[in-house]
Scaffold this motif. Structure first.
Motif, PDB file in Angstrom:
ATOM      1  N   ARG A 451      47.222  33.376  41.944  1.00  0.00           N
ATOM      2  CA  ARG A 451      47.051  33.594  40.508  1.00  0.00           C
ATOM      3  C   ARG A 451      45.618  33.976  40.146  1.00  0.00           C
ATOM      4  O   ARG A 451      45.077  33.550  39.126  1.00  0.00           O
ATOM      5  CB  ARG A 451      47.471  32.360  39.713  1.00  0.00           C
ATOM      6  CG  ARG A 451      48.866  31.832  40.027  1.00  0.00           C
ATOM      7  CD  ARG A 451      49.105  30.543  39.285  1.00  0.00           C
ATOM      8  NE  ARG A 451      50.348  29.888  39.664  1.00  0.00           N
ATOM      9  CZ  ARG A 451      50.638  28.624  39.364  1.00  0.00           C
ATOM     10  NH1 ARG A 451      49.783  27.894  38.685  1.00  0.00           N
ATOM     11  NH2 ARG A 451      51.787  28.093  39.737  1.00  0.00           N
ATOM     12  N   LEU A 452      44.999  34.789  41.009  1.00  0.00           N
ATOM     13  CA  LEU A 452      43.635  35.227  40.748  1.00  0.00           C
ATOM     14  C   LEU A 452      43.573  36.602  40.107  1.00  0.00           C
ATOM     15  O   LEU A 452      42.489  37.046  39.718  1.00  0.00           O
ATOM     16  CB  LEU A 452      42.829  35.229  42.050  1.00  0.00           C
ATOM     17  CG  LEU A 452      42.550  33.851  42.666  1.00  0.00           C
ATOM     18  CD1 LEU A 452      41.817  33.993  43.986  1.00  0.00           C
ATOM     19  CD2 LEU A 452      41.754  32.983  41.704  1.00  0.00           C
ATOM     20  N   GLY A 453      44.711  37.289  40.012  1.00  0.00           N
ATOM     21  CA  GLY A 453      44.728  38.611  39.395  1.00  0.00           C
ATOM     22  C   GLY A 453      44.221  38.569  37.967  1.00  0.00           C
ATOM     23  O   GLY A 453      44.684  37.773  37.155  1.00  0.00           O
ATOM     24  N   GLY A 454      43.229  39.409  37.661  1.00  0.00           N
ATOM     25  CA  GLY A 454      42.673  39.452  36.315  1.00  0.00           C
ATOM     26  C   GLY A 454      41.655  38.373  36.023  1.00  0.00           C
ATOM     27  O   GLY A 454      41.149  38.287  34.892  1.00  0.00           O
ATOM     28  N   ARG A 455      41.303  37.564  37.014  1.00  0.00           N
ATOM     29  CA  ARG A 455      40.332  36.486  36.795  1.00  0.00           C
ATOM     30  C   ARG A 455      38.900  36.957  37.021  1.00  0.00           C
ATOM     31  O   ARG A 455      37.952  36.216  36.761  1.00  0.00           O
ATOM     32  CB  ARG A 455      40.636  35.299  37.721  1.00  0.00           C
ATOM     33  CG  ARG A 455      41.887  34.532  37.337  1.00  0.00           C
ATOM     34  CD  ARG A 455      41.636  33.670  36.118  1.00  0.00           C
ATOM     35  NE  ARG A 455      42.854  33.000  35.663  1.00  0.00           N
ATOM     36  CZ  ARG A 455      42.871  32.074  34.716  1.00  0.00           C
ATOM     37  NH1 ARG A 455      41.751  31.718  34.123  1.00  0.00           N
ATOM     38  NH2 ARG A 455      44.006  31.518  34.345  1.00  0.00           N
ATOM     39  N   GLY A 456      38.727  38.174  37.524  1.00  0.00           N
ATOM     40  CA  GLY A 456      37.383  38.719  37.706  1.00  0.00           C
ATOM     41  C   GLY A 456      36.666  38.101  38.888  1.00  0.00           C
ATOM     42  O   GLY A 456      37.275  37.733  39.895  1.00  0.00           O
ATOM     43  N   GLU A 457      35.363  37.984  38.759  1.00  0.00           N
ATOM     44  CA  GLU A 457      34.554  37.480  39.857  1.00  0.00           C
ATOM     45  C   GLU A 457      34.813  35.994  40.103  1.00  0.00           C
ATOM     46  O   GLU A 457      35.054  35.236  39.175  1.00  0.00           O
ATOM     47  CB  GLU A 457      33.063  37.694  39.551  1.00  0.00           C
ATOM     48  CG  GLU A 457      32.670  39.157  39.450  1.00  0.00           C
ATOM     49  CD  GLU A 457      31.186  39.326  39.169  1.00  0.00           C
ATOM     50  OE1 GLU A 457      30.506  38.286  38.944  1.00  0.00           O
ATOM     51  OE2 GLU A 457      30.714  40.461  39.177  1.00  0.00           O
ATOM     52  N   TRP A 458      34.744  35.630  41.363  1.00  0.00           N
ATOM     53  CA  TRP A 458      34.925  34.234  41.742  1.00  0.00           C
ATOM     54  C   TRP A 458      33.986  33.880  42.880  1.00  0.00           C
ATOM     55  O   TRP A 458      33.528  34.754  43.629  1.00  0.00           O
ATOM     56  CB  TRP A 458      36.372  33.929  42.140  1.00  0.00           C
ATOM     57  CG  TRP A 458      36.927  34.848  43.212  1.00  0.00           C
ATOM     58  CD1 TRP A 458      37.679  35.954  43.018  1.00  0.00           C
ATOM     59  CD2 TRP A 458      36.734  34.723  44.633  1.00  0.00           C
ATOM     60  NE1 TRP A 458      37.990  36.548  44.223  1.00  0.00           N
ATOM     61  CE2 TRP A 458      37.413  35.792  45.233  1.00  0.00           C
ATOM     62  CE3 TRP A 458      36.061  33.822  45.447  1.00  0.00           C
ATOM     63  CZ2 TRP A 458      37.437  35.997  46.615  1.00  0.00           C
ATOM     64  CZ3 TRP A 458      36.082  34.003  46.828  1.00  0.00           C
ATOM     65  CH2 TRP A 458      36.776  35.087  47.395  1.00  0.00           C
ATOM     66  N   THR A 459      33.706  32.590  43.008  1.00  0.00           N
ATOM     67  CA  THR A 459      32.890  32.080  44.109  1.00  0.00           C
ATOM     68  C   THR A 459      33.572  30.844  44.674  1.00  0.00           C
ATOM     69  O   THR A 459      33.898  29.912  43.935  1.00  0.00           O
ATOM     70  CB  THR A 459      31.473  31.709  43.649  1.00  0.00           C
ATOM     71  OG1 THR A 459      30.840  32.853  43.080  1.00  0.00           O
ATOM     72  CG2 THR A 459      30.643  31.206  44.827  1.00  0.00           C
TER      73      THR A 459
END
Length: 511
Positions: A451-459
């Motif tokens: 469910r990371l689609g559309g969440r933008g940048e991540w670390t």
């Protein structure tokens, strides 16, 4: 109700592992699950063990690990599959004909019924219904709504003639149960013919509520209102303040808890708290104190009623008194009683670790020489003591009355978990926090962060150190080991989890 912030401890994780281990037994392998009763028609039967393992998973996911659906979904599916096995429901072919002390006069009116959900038998049908609708709600998945998804099938080469096959799905099953409730004036559906138990109608209400949460309907509200009105003239409690056990459908004769058996109050109270909290909490203190036996150094046991004499025979069955009082205390938030019961269990019920899972093995000996209770059956030892440890105060009430919003099902989460122990998983304020330990079943474990689609940048960090970073499902940079331990893809981030001590992870997203 916010998730419990403390990670699951070793003992709680051991109970979850035991549930998972039992769910993986081969078909017709009921190792560790057979109690004293015969024929799968008493309170420790397979159907109850399977159902309350599923309920324990539901409570743990809802209240403790809300961002780890992948840790629960496969086990839940296996428990439902086992619930459909003939060994679980074939007792109904005989029980449906009557002949007990409560329906002996109806034998000539009844016939052998192979379909285990079409009439009566709420002590099975409500559990299949509630498990299916719990699954649909918790995992946002309607697989059991497909035609025939819940099919009861039996065929034997040696007897029985042609295959018996009864196809249902979660919605058809709910309609079948609802139709019987309406026909009975909302008083309830019978377990055995003519025997309407308060207890076994509670799971059906839970199932209707889970269905309503998916559809926006109000069936649970209607059923509760009808149930309340139907029981007003009889009273839910008997003269001694304990829950009435059952009512005869034909004569409307109420059967009180005449033996003052702990399982009647504990089982009914624990379940009814989901929709009738104030009533249940009001009567709990006076009810429970009649059942408790204080021990030394904080331990508490449960006294069971003497075995009944029925039709000239001494009844041999699993009462599950100890386990149900523990489950009841956990739902009531009675930490002192629950702690005392678990202390007794750990001293006198031989806690056993097997395949990484924790349980208390069956023991038919009533007590040790010093008088401490040692009698425990598989329902308590496999399921209810673990259920009690994993539950939170008002756990079923919260599941029923405080549903997740739709955003929950789109928030980042551990959507797939394989050979990994998850002791923390929650998403809040843009950060997914989770704690993992690889189990080394056959190399590194695997977790998918979806469910990371559309969440933008991540670390992504492990124990505070950057493991990888990227955008949506793509990995742009791996840290010291991120290149080999984190892979991107359309399904999310695939994280490898080698065996070792638990590791703390955080995944922070920009939106």
């Amino acid at each position: 109700m916010t998730p419990s912030s403390a990670p699951l401890d070793r003992v709680q994780l051991g109970h979850l592992r035991h549930f998972d281990n039992l769910s993986r037994n081969l078909p017709n392998d009921w190792s560790l699950m057979q109690g004293k009763g015969q024929g799968q028609d008493d309170f420790g039967s397979y159907r109850f063990q399977l159902a309350y393992m599923a309920y324990a998973l539901a409570l743990t996911h809802r209240h403790r690990l809300p961002a780890a659906p992948g840790a629960f979904r496969p086990t839940f599916q296996r428990l439902i599959a086992k619930m459909l096995e003939p060994d679980v429901w074939l007792y109904w072919r005989d029980v449906s004909r009557g002949g007990s002390i409560y329906n002996a006069h109806m034998v000539d009116q009844l016939h052998e019924e192979w379909d285990p959900v079409v009439r009566d038998n709420i002590m099975y049908s409500a559990y299949v219904q509630s498990m299916a609708h719990l699954y649909a709600y918790l995992f946002d998945d309607d697989r059991y709504a497909e035609p025939g998804a819940l099919t009861f099938r039996y065929w034997s080469f040696f007897w029985g003639g042609e295959e018996r096959r009864f196809p249902y799905d979660q919605n058809l099953l709910a309609e079948t149960i609802y139709g019987q409730l309406v026909e009975n004036g909302y008083l309830g559906v019978a377990c055995e013919p003519n025997c309407v138990f308060q207890i076994c109608n509670q799971p059906a209400i839970l199932g209707f509520r889970m269905q309503d949460l998916r559809t926006g309907g109000r069936r649970a509200e209607e059923v509760v209102e009808g149930y309340q009105k139907a029981w007003e003239q009889f009273g839910r409690l008997d003269a001694g303040g304990h829950y009435n056990m059952m009512i005869s459908a034909d004569t409307k004769e109420v059967r009180p808890n005449r033996m003052v058996a702990p399982w009647v109050d504990a089982w009914c109270g624990a379940l009814m708290n989901s929709w009738n909290r104030d009533f249940v909490h009001e009567h709990y203190p006076s009810q429970v104190r009649e059942f408790l036996v204080p021990g030394s150094d904080g331990a508490i046991s449960v006294r069971s009623a003497p075995a009944m004499e029925v039709m000239g025979q001494r009844l041999v069955n699993d009462t599950c008194d100890f386990g149900w009082v523990a489950a009841w205390a956990s739902e009531m938030g009675d930490a002192e009683t629950l702690s005392g019961l678990l202390t007794h269990a750990d001293r006198h019920f031989a806690p056993t670790w097997r395949g990484g899972g924790l349980y208390y093995p069956r023991n038919d000996t009533p007590a040790e020489q010093d008088g401490h209770r040692t009698d425990i059956e598989p329902m308590s030892g496999n399921v209810l003591l673990g259920y009690a440890r994993l539950n939170v105060p008002d756990g079923l009430h919260g599941l029923y009355n405080q549903p997740w919003d739709r955003a929950h099902f789109t928030d980042p989460a551990l959507t797939e978990v394989d050979a990994v122990e998850v002791s923390r998983a929650e998403f809040a304020d843009g950060v997914l926090r989770f704690r993992l330990r690889g189990l080394d079943r056959a190399g590194p474990g695997r977790v998918v962060i979806g469910r990371l689609g559309g969440r933008g940048e991540w670390t992504l960090r492990r124990d505070g150190e950057v493991l990888a970073s990227g955008v949506d499902e793509s990995v742009h940079h791996g840290g010291d080991s991120g290149g080999r331990d984190v892979l991107g893809g359309a399904g999310g981030l695939e994280l490898r989890c080698p065996p070792g001590p638990p590791r703390e992870y955080t995944l922070a997203v920009s939106r």
